[in-house]
Write a protein that holds these residues in place. Structure first.
Motif, mmCIF file in Angstrom:
data_model
loop_
_atom_site.group_PDB
_atom_site.id
_atom_site.type_symbol
_atom_site.label_atom_id
_atom_site.label_comp_id
_atom_site.label_asym_id
_atom_site.label_seq_id
_atom_site.Cartn_x
_atom_site.Cartn_y
_atom_site.Cartn_z
ATOM 1 N N ARG A 161 0.851 -1.186 0.000
ATOM 2 C CA ARG A 161 0.000 0.000 0.000
ATOM 3 C C ARG A 161 0.889 1.240 0.000
ATOM 4 N NH1 ARG A 161 -0.951 2.561 4.944
ATOM 5 N NH2 ARG A 161 -0.044 1.488 6.719
ATOM 6 N N VAL A 162 0.397 2.261 -0.685
ATOM 7 C CA VAL A 162 1.084 3.550 -0.756
ATOM 8 C C VAL A 162 0.047 4.609 -0.389
ATOM 9 C CG1 VAL A 162 2.366 5.146 -2.239
ATOM 10 C CG2 VAL A 162 2.606 2.668 -2.582
ATOM 11 N N PRO A 163 0.248 5.321 0.710
ATOM 12 C CA PRO A 163 -0.728 6.318 1.142
ATOM 13 C C PRO A 163 -0.950 7.416 0.096
ATOM 14 C CG PRO A 163 0.776 5.802 2.934
ATOM 15 C CD PRO A 163 1.332 5.162 1.694
ATOM 16 N N VAL A 164 -2.128 8.006 0.154
ATOM 17 C CA VAL A 164 -2.511 9.089 -0.760
ATOM 18 C C VAL A 164 -1.453 10.191 -0.728
ATOM 19 C CG1 VAL A 164 -4.237 10.881 -1.183
ATOM 20 C CG2 VAL A 164 -4.965 8.597 -0.482
ATOM 21 N N GLY A 165 -1.067 10.647 -1.921
ATOM 22 C CA GLY A 165 -0.135 11.770 -2.032
ATOM 23 C C GLY A 165 1.319 11.424 -1.823
ATOM 24 N N THR A 166 1.639 10.140 -1.690
ATOM 25 C CA THR A 166 3.034 9.739 -1.511
ATOM 26 C C THR A 166 3.444 8.823 -2.672
ATOM 27 O OG1 THR A 166 2.582 7.760 -0.182
ATOM 28 C CG2 THR A 166 2.772 9.857 1.004
ATOM 29 N N VAL B 99 -3.429 0.368 -3.392
ATOM 30 C CA VAL B 99 -3.173 -0.967 -2.860
ATOM 31 C C VAL B 99 -2.955 -1.895 -4.046
ATOM 32 C CG1 VAL B 99 -4.098 -2.876 -1.486
ATOM 33 C CG2 VAL B 99 -4.603 -0.517 -0.830
ATOM 34 N N PHE B 100 -1.909 -2.730 -3.969
ATOM 35 C CA PHE B 100 -1.605 -3.621 -5.084
ATOM 36 C C PHE B 100 -0.872 -4.859 -4.613
ATOM 37 C CE2 PHE B 100 1.553 -0.290 -4.770
ATOM 38 C CZ PHE B 100 2.790 -0.922 -4.923
ATOM 39 N N LEU B 101 -0.905 -5.893 -5.443
ATOM 40 C CA LEU B 101 -0.117 -7.101 -5.225
ATOM 41 C C LEU B 101 1.187 -6.967 -6.019
ATOM 42 C CD1 LEU B 101 -2.837 -9.866 -5.586
ATOM 43 C CD2 LEU B 101 -1.846 -8.966 -3.466
ATOM 44 N N ILE C 207 -2.978 -3.937 -9.548
ATOM 45 C CA ILE C 207 -3.624 -2.886 -8.766
ATOM 46 C C ILE C 207 -4.996 -3.363 -8.274
ATOM 47 C CG2 ILE C 207 -4.346 -0.467 -8.718
ATOM 48 C CD1 ILE C 207 -1.311 -0.929 -9.376
ATOM 49 N N LEU C 208 -5.194 -3.267 -6.959
ATOM 50 C CA LEU C 208 -6.456 -3.666 -6.326
ATOM 51 C C LEU C 208 -7.364 -2.484 -6.016
ATOM 52 C CD1 LEU C 208 -4.965 -6.203 -3.752
ATOM 53 C CD2 LEU C 208 -6.167 -6.758 -5.876
ATOM 54 N N GLN C 209 -6.757 -1.365 -5.609
ATOM 55 C CA GLN C 209 -7.545 -0.214 -5.122
ATOM 56 C C GLN C 209 -6.753 1.064 -5.349
ATOM 57 O OE1 GLN C 209 -8.797 -0.518 -0.917
ATOM 58 N NE2 GLN C 209 -7.829 1.467 -0.647
ATOM 59 N N GLY C 210 -7.456 2.145 -5.592
ATOM 60 C CA GLY C 210 -6.823 3.449 -5.728
ATOM 61 C C GLY C 210 -6.360 3.720 -7.155
ATOM 62 N N ARG C 211 -5.767 4.880 -7.321
ATOM 63 C CA ARG C 211 -5.219 5.296 -8.617
ATOM 64 C C ARG C 211 -3.746 5.606 -8.409
ATOM 65 N NH1 ARG C 211 -8.324 3.851 -12.477
ATOM 66 N NH2 ARG C 211 -7.079 5.198 -13.804
ATOM 67 N N GLY C 212 -2.957 5.384 -9.468
ATOM 68 C CA GLY C 212 -1.535 5.650 -9.355
ATOM 69 C C GLY C 212 -0.932 6.091 -10.666
ATOM 70 N N VAL C 213 0.291 6.578 -10.572
ATOM 71 C CA VAL C 213 1.093 6.908 -11.740
ATOM 72 C C VAL C 213 2.353 6.049 -11.641
ATOM 73 C CG1 VAL C 213 2.316 8.702 -13.011
ATOM 74 C CG2 VAL C 213 0.183 9.262 -11.810
ATOM 75 N N GLY D 16 -4.919 1.802 -12.399
ATOM 76 C CA GLY D 16 -6.034 1.720 -11.471
ATOM 77 C C GLY D 16 -6.461 0.281 -11.282
ATOM 78 N N PRO D 17 -7.511 0.050 -10.514
ATOM 79 C CA PRO D 17 -7.964 -1.305 -10.197
ATOM 80 C C PRO D 17 -8.154 -2.162 -11.456
ATOM 81 C CG PRO D 17 -9.157 0.286 -8.886
ATOM 82 C CD PRO D 17 -8.358 1.071 -9.890
ATOM 83 N N GLY D 18 -7.627 -3.378 -11.382
ATOM 84 C CA GLY D 18 -7.720 -4.317 -12.492
ATOM 85 C C GLY D 18 -6.553 -4.246 -13.450
ATOM 86 N N ASP D 19 -5.646 -3.284 -13.280
ATOM 87 C CA ASP D 19 -4.486 -3.163 -14.166
ATOM 88 C C ASP D 19 -3.327 -4.011 -13.648
ATOM 89 O OD1 ASP D 19 -5.899 -1.315 -15.658
ATOM 90 O OD2 ASP D 19 -4.823 0.431 -14.862
ATOM 91 N N ALA D 20 -2.638 -4.662 -14.575
ATOM 92 C CA ALA D 20 -1.400 -5.377 -14.275
ATOM 93 C C ALA D 20 -0.268 -4.646 -14.977
ATOM 94 C CB ALA D 20 -1.476 -6.828 -14.749
ATOM 95 N N VAL D 21 0.825 -4.425 -14.261
ATOM 96 C CA VAL D 21 1.966 -3.694 -14.801
ATOM 97 C C VAL D 21 3.191 -4.604 -14.754
ATOM 98 C CG1 VAL D 21 3.430 -1.650 -14.554
ATOM 99 C CG2 VAL D 21 1.029 -1.542 -13.852
ATOM 100 N N TYR D 22 3.844 -4.797 -15.906
ATOM 101 C CA TYR D 22 5.080 -5.580 -15.975
ATOM 102 C C TYR D 22 6.267 -4.629 -15.849
ATOM 103 C CZ TYR D 22 9.007 -8.146 -17.887
ATOM 104 O OH TYR D 22 10.235 -8.720 -18.060
ATOM 105 N N ILE D 23 7.196 -4.960 -14.965
ATOM 106 C CA ILE D 23 8.401 -4.163 -14.755
ATOM 107 C C ILE D 23 9.594 -5.047 -15.118
ATOM 108 C CG2 ILE D 23 9.750 -2.832 -13.108
ATOM 109 C CD1 ILE D 23 6.972 -2.799 -11.443
#
Length: 108
Positions: free
Chosen positions: A41-46, A102-104, A61-67, A78-85
């Motif tokens: 988890r990464v708090p809002v604004g961090t 929040v993400f796995l 991604i399980l919850q929230g929005r991110g960049v 956002g929720p439902g997205d999978a990101v490969y690194i």
């Protein structure tokens, strides 16, 4: 049978400054896996700290929005997205929405 409950996995601050709970890790549980599975988890604004791993990683991604920042690429997630690194790429993720991100994490 091995069942791990998220509520029983202790939370800690990871090296990249995310709040993390390791669910399955081949070095810390009697499992024959080539990967680890963690909840983050990464708090809002961090944001997490920029970092590189020697191995590939996937965020789901399980919850929230991110960049997401990977190398020179930037994308909204956002929720439902999978990101490969890819292995060795510089990366970090920002929590950009009104709710906590929040993400796995799966690390090879």
């Amino acid at each position: 049978m091995l069942v791990r409950r998220l509520s029983e996995c202790p939370e800690f601050i990871s090296g990249d400054k995310a709040f993390l709970r390791e669910i399955l890790h081949p070095d810390k549980a009697p499992v024959s896996l080539r990967y680890s599975l963690a909840w983050a988890r990464v708090p809002v604004g961090t944001a997490t700290a920029p970092h590189r791993l020697a191995y590939s990683e996937v965020y789901y991604i399980l919850q929230g929005r991110g960049v997401m920042h990977i190398g020179g690429e930037i994308g909204d997630v956002g929720p439902g997205d999978a990101v490969y690194i890819p292995p060795g790429e510089s990366q970090f993720i920002e929590s950009s929405g009104p709710d906590e991100l929040v993400f796995l994490c799966i690390v090879d």
